[in-house]
Design a protein around this motif. Structure first.
Motif, mmCIF file in Angstrom:
data_model
loop_
_atom_site.group_PDB
_atom_site.id
_atom_site.type_symbol
_atom_site.label_atom_id
_atom_site.label_comp_id
_atom_site.label_asym_id
_atom_site.label_seq_id
_atom_site.Cartn_x
_atom_site.Cartn_y
_atom_site.Cartn_z
ATOM 1 N N HIS A 259 0.837 -1.203 0.000
ATOM 2 C CA HIS A 259 0.000 0.000 0.000
ATOM 3 C C HIS A 259 0.873 1.254 0.000
ATOM 4 N N VAL A 283 -8.505 -3.115 3.753
ATOM 5 C CA VAL A 283 -7.671 -2.312 2.845
ATOM 6 C C VAL A 283 -7.824 -2.813 1.415
ATOM 7 N N THR A 287 -9.204 -0.392 -1.590
ATOM 8 C CA THR A 287 -8.350 -0.070 -2.734
ATOM 9 C C THR A 287 -8.793 -0.763 -4.013
#
Length: 448
Positions: A259, A283, A287
């Motif tokens: 990330h 996450v 994303t």
């Protein structure tokens, strides 16, 4: 104008329905290889007049045949095909150093690369893989050759030149940061300049332990500037997690490393994820990053068992991968079976676990894979406007592994969908189409 009009049973998935059976359907494929219409067989005359085809040109499926979408392998190492089914006696890190890196180092020899890459493309197509997301090696010219071979045989493919600037196990099988960046630029430019209609480059950091922060940062920038797919590995093995923590002490999680360097995007596919936390899966969802579930490899290398149900509950895109040669089979049908097995093992361990259904796994092998690769606007099911990537399956193929028995209470639904993935093999896949082009059977695909 139409190149094909088929009549018979079509089976596919939609976002809302895990498995949908269209009985006595008519489907037309235009000269661009796209699905032009889907209708009911009983409306043949009306549809022929509306779309301008001759009813006598309709290709009628046999009684025990159906079409399903082409299967999608979201994670496969083309360079490891030469030793698939062997060398599974070590856990991941030792396996890489002992077997994988020595074999991959030989791909600087283009004759060797041509032989292996030709074999893997032929075999996966015969197994019904219409789209493959390939890892190659650090060798640019051999990676370009893989793209050419996939194009020549008509397979849809994402091809990645591997990037790695950390590796002490095999002399010369690593790059400097600058070499990796320069060769990645060259690979991308030369592959795109070929203008292959179905083969594209994918930025490929092997995995965090084989890449320095400097390289990861550069690769994130390259992917962003060129709007490219990204592929790598994550949280496959417990020892790997420990190594990652040692190499990246400032990162809270494995996911944070990728990330930080802009490597988690809606065009990223990460393999394995057996040991991802719920926080990391969040996450992934935020994303748009996808996971490739590789159950054969996860068990064969004793890495772990991915809780695919938990991934789906977190609304993370999920597809299936063979992960040759960590996985011993290059068939997504095998991945379907192993996915069901892994889910049932989790249920044995915890009776409260909700086992994946066959229908859900069928979707993972087709539409789910297209979503994981952000190609679901083009492929994955039989929607008008999408490319006709499809398998013609004959449950009763001569010499095949299935013996049919008439059971009165079985409907066509219960007969057709499960029987090929759970009992069948490549002998039941009698034709393979990619973008409307029949690529199997094909004389050039005869396996030597």
């Amino acid at each position: 104008m139409f190149t094909h009009v088929f009549r018979g049973t079509f089976i596919h998935s939609t976002p809302e329905t895990a498995l949908q059976v269209l009985e006595d359907a008519l489907l037309g494929v235009d000269t661009a290889g796209k699905i032009s219409f889907i209708g009911k067989g009983e409306n043949l005359l009306e549809l022929s007049q509306k779309f301008g085809f001759n009813p006598s040109d309709v290709n009628q499926l046999a009684q025990h045949e159906f079409f399903m979408p082409g299967m999608i392998d979201t994670h496969i190492h083309a360079s490891q095909y030469s030793y698939a089914g062997t060398a599974l006696d070590m856990p991941l890190l030792q396996w890489l150093n002992t077997y994988t890196f020595p074999v991959e180092s030989h791909f600087k020899d283009l004759e060797f690369a041509k032989k292996v890459y030709t074999q893997v493309v032929k075999r996966t197509l015969r197994n019904g893989t219409t789209t493959a997301c390939y890892f190659a090696t650090i060798h640019t010219d051999a990676s370009l050759l893989l793209g050419q071979i996939a194009n020549d045989f008509g397979q849809r493919a994402l091809v990645g030149k591997v990037c790695m600037d950390r590796n002490n196990s095999v002399k010369h099988y690593r790059e400097t940061v600058q070499e990796s960046v320069d060769e990645t630029h060259r690979f991308i430019k030369e592959l795109l300049n070929k203008k292959y209609p179905l083969v594209k480059p994918v930025v490929t950091p092997r995995f965090a332990p084989s890449c320095t922060e400097a390289l990861l940062e550069q690769l994130g920038t390259i992917a962003k500037n060129n709007n490219l797919h990204i592929q790598s590995h994550i949280s496959e093995n417990i020892d790997e997690l420990k190594l990652v923590k040692e190499l990246f002490p400032d990162s809270e999680t494995y996911t944070d490393i990728y990330h930080k360097f802009n490597l988690l995007t809606d065009k990223t596919i990460m393999a394995h994820g057996c040991h991802l936390s719920d926080k990391e899966l969040t996450v992934f969802r935020e994303t748009g990053t996808s996971l490739s579930h590789c159950p054969n490899s996860n068990v064969s290398l004793c890495s772990g068992i991915l809780d695919a149900r938990n991934v789906l509950n977190h609304k993370v895109k999920l597809g299936l991968g063979t992960d040759v040669a960590g996985g011993y089979s290059s068939s997504i049908l095998d991945a379907v079976r192993r996915t069901l097995d892994a889910s049932k093992v989790l249920t044995i361990q915890n009776p409260q676990h909700q086992t994946l259904t066959f229908e859900e796994v069928f979707r993972l092998a087709t539409l789910g894979g297209s979503q994981a690769l952000s190609l679901d606007d083009q492929i994955g099911n039989f929607e008008i406007g999408k490319d006709f990537d499809a398998l013609r399956v004959n449950v009763a193929a001569r010499g095949g592994p299935i013996d049919l028995h008439k059971v009165d209470h079985l409907t066509s639904y219960s007969l057709f969908p499960p029987i090929c993935p759970l009992k069948g093999d490549d002998r039941n896949i009698v034709e393979v189409f990619v973008a409307g082009r029949k690529v199997v059977p094909c004389e050039d695909l005869a396996l030597e």
